[in-house]
Design a protein around this motif. Structure first.
Motif, short mmCIF file in Angstrom:
data_model
loop_
_atom_site.label_atom_id
_atom_site.label_comp_id
_atom_site.label_asym_id
_atom_site.label_seq_id
_atom_site.Cartn_x
_atom_site.Cartn_y
_atom_site.Cartn_z
N PHE A 125 0.81 -1.23 -0.02
CA PHE A 125 0.01 -0.06 -0.18
C PHE A 125 0.70 1.13 0.00
N PRO A 126 0.45 2.25 -1.00
CA PRO A 126 1.25 3.46 -1.12
C PRO A 126 1.42 4.31 0.24
N THR A 127 2.24 4.84 0.84
CA THR A 127 2.43 5.75 1.98
C THR A 127 1.60 6.85 1.71
N GLN A 128 1.44 7.44 2.72
CA GLN A 128 0.47 8.99 2.59
C GLN A 128 1.18 9.82 1.68
N PRO A 129 2.49 10.17 1.57
CA PRO A 129 3.04 11.17 0.98
C PRO A 129 2.75 10.74 -0.67
N LEU A 130 3.18 9.29 -0.80
CA LEU A 130 2.94 9.02 -2.37
C LEU A 130 1.59 9.10 -2.74
N ARG A 131 0.64 8.66 -2.08
CA ARG A 131 -0.83 8.71 -2.41
C ARG A 131 -1.14 10.06 -2.67
N ARG A 132 -0.74 11.05 -1.84
CA ARG A 132 -1.29 12.47 -1.81
C ARG A 132 -0.52 13.00 -3.17
N ALA A 133 0.83 12.51 -3.51
CA ALA A 133 1.29 12.74 -4.88
C ALA A 133 0.49 12.41 -6.00
N LEU A 134 0.17 10.99 -5.59
CA LEU A 134 -0.66 10.42 -7.09
C LEU A 134 -2.02 11.23 -7.26
N ASN A 135 -2.70 11.55 -6.08
CA ASN A 135 -3.93 12.20 -6.26
C ASN A 135 -3.79 13.54 -6.97
N LEU A 136 -2.54 14.22 -6.71
CA LEU A 136 -2.41 15.22 -7.32
C LEU A 136 -2.31 15.26 -8.90
N VAL A 137 -1.39 14.18 -9.16
CA VAL A 137 -0.78 13.92 -10.65
C VAL A 137 -2.15 13.35 -11.42
N ASP A 138 -2.77 12.21 -10.90
CA ASP A 138 -3.94 11.53 -11.69
C ASP A 138 -5.22 12.65 -11.86
N GLY A 139 -5.80 13.00 -10.63
CA GLY A 139 -6.73 13.67 -10.11
C GLY A 139 -8.30 12.99 -10.42
N THR A 140 -8.18 12.45 -11.38
CA THR A 140 -9.57 11.47 -11.41
C THR A 140 -9.25 9.98 -11.74
N CYS A 141 -10.45 9.09 -12.01
CA CYS A 141 -10.26 7.78 -12.46
C CYS A 141 -9.44 7.86 -13.82
N ASP A 142 -8.84 6.81 -14.31
CA ASP A 142 -8.08 6.96 -15.72
C ASP A 142 -8.80 6.39 -16.56
N VAL A 143 -10.02 5.79 -16.49
CA VAL A 143 -11.02 5.40 -17.56
C VAL A 143 -11.66 6.40 -18.22
N PRO A 144 -11.45 6.39 -19.65
CA PRO A 144 -11.87 7.76 -20.50
C PRO A 144 -13.14 8.13 -20.29
N GLY A 145 -13.54 9.53 -19.81
CA GLY A 145 -14.88 10.16 -19.52
C GLY A 145 -15.04 9.93 -18.12
#
Length: 432
Positions: free
Chosen positions: A304-324
């Motif tokens: 499981f990703p640590t909190q810093p990595l999870r928060r970083a990924l939240n910023l980079v992805d922003g949303t679910c990556d399925v189109p639409g």
């Protein structure tokens, strides 16, 4: 007929063609989805697999039409109801006498009725009103119809509706957002009255207050929800946490590049960012990138990703990556593209297990789409930089996030930084 009357008649004819076209489109979408479902049934698949096939078909339509998957799902359900249970309304829709919005409202009303004879009664009586009144007026007529023909189920419907209560925020233009709350009517009426009283009292305190009543009501709502008078004494309240991608030069006033929220919906202009940066208690979260703007790779040893990595990924992805899909990353699962294996393959040192917990192998997927992937109804592949591609039955399409995901392989790692602003003239950098 005068030239002006001719123009109005042309507008009415065009509207009828559009509405009839909407009906034809809805029928084609329904047939496509139902064909996928019957094909799955013919293959002897389980009920779960049949439903997965239907959901994938809905996703395909959403991708091709560039609309939300929820819109397509509702379109399929309402069209099926119109065709099967409301033949008169469906025929009027095909003739262009009723538009899609009205047809869907009528279909959703049929879902609330328990007795089949009341559905028939709705079909026989609603057109006279629907074709001569606005959508808003029709909604009121439909609400009255349901209560009138099935008063005994009013309490049951109200209790079921209360289970759907929620609050949503929709990004608008110019630094504004729309706050909506689906709550019981009795509570809404009380809130409406209290906001008006608070607004009038606030304006009366200052003789030269130039705010309109509507503006004062909005201010009263914000003050009440944020409890600004209690914020200083309550830990965490009144503290603005900005999860954005923004250049450091913008924060320092050296660039006009706007900041964007982690889900890609809210845009903050440089002046607003500067104001927030000067406000005591504001906390910015951002990612450090390489000199070319690429996000740097990072690997962790656990599943499981640590909190810093999870928060970083939240910023980079922003949303679910399925189109639409616009489900915010915070409400998604963090999925290992290559499944995590706690035991490294033979010959590999510890920390090099299959399916590592690294940025390039982690993707945000909402629970429904994550489930379709896990059950094999949707397949996805990724390249060496972590960019995913979803493989639909009709075609392959690149995954989407709020921002372009392009992980750059480096020996360095992502640095997640919190920038605390305790004074307008003081900026403290604290690496995490």
């Amino acid at each position: 007929m005068s030239p002006t009357d001719t123009l109005l008649a042309d507008a009415l004819d065009a509207s009828a063609r559009v509405w009839a076209g909407e009906a034809e489109q809805a029928r084609a979408v329904l047939r496509f989805v139902e064909t996928r479902r019957t094909d799955a049934l013919a293959q002897g698949l389980s009920a779960r697999q049949v439903e997965d096939a239907r959901q994938v078909a809905i996703l395909e339509v959403a991708v091709e039409l560039h609309v939300a998957q929820g819109f397509v799902a509702n379109l399929v359900s309402s069209t099926r109801t119109l065709v099967m249970d409301l033949p008169a309304v469906w025929a009027a829709h095909l003739r262009g006498e009723v538009d899609r919005a009205k047809a869907r409202e009528i279909a959703s009303t049929a879902w609330k009725l328990h007795a089949p004879e009341n559905v028939t009664r709705l079909d026989e009586s609603v057109l006279a009103y629907a074709t001569t009144h606005t959508l808003g007026q029709l909604k009121g007529w439909l609400r009255r119809f349901v209560v009138r023909v099935e008063p005994d189920h009013a309490i049951e419907r109200r209790q079921a509706a209360q289970a759907d209560r929620n609050v949503t925020i929709t990004a608008l233009d110019d630094g504004m957002s729309l706050l909506q709350a689906l709550i019981p009517t009795t509570d809404a009426l009380l809130i409406d009255r209290d906001l008006t009283l608070a607004a009038k009292a606030s304006r009366a305190q200052t003789p030269d207050d130039e705010r309109t009543l509507a503006q004062a009501r909005a201010d009263a709502l914000v003050d009440t929800l944020l409890r600004k008078d209690e914020a200083a004494a309550t830990s965490g309240r009144g503290r603005f946490h900005v999860g954005i991608t923004v250049s450091l030069t913008t924060l320092l006033g050296l660039s006009s590049e706007p900041g964007v929220s982690s889900d890609g919906q809210h845009v903050l202009d440089p002046a607003l960012l500067a104001d927030l940066a000067a406000a005591e208690g504001t906390l910015f979260s951002r990612l450090l990138t390489d000199e070319h703007g690429g996000i740097l790779d990072v690997t962790e040893l656990g599943r499981f990703p640590t909190q810093p990595l999870r928060r970083a990924l939240n910023l980079v992805d922003g949303t679910c990556d399925v189109p639409g899909c616009t489900r915010p990353a915070l409400a998604c699962d963090v999925d290992h593209q290559i499944p995590y294996d706690p035991d490294p393959p033979p010959g590999r040192p510890p920390g090099q297990q299959r399916g590592p917990t690294e940025a390039a192998n982690l993707h945000h997927r909402c629970p429904p789409h994550h489930g379709l992937k896990t059950r094999g109804a949707l397949t996805v592949s990724h390249d060496q930089d972590g960019n995913a591609r979803w493989h639909l039955p009709t075609r392959t399409i690149a995954a989407e996030t709020a921002f372009t995901r392009a992980w750059t392989r480096r020996d360095r790692t992502i640095q997640f930084v919190e920038i605390h602003h305790t004074h307008p003239d003081l900026i403290q950098y604290r690496p995490r």
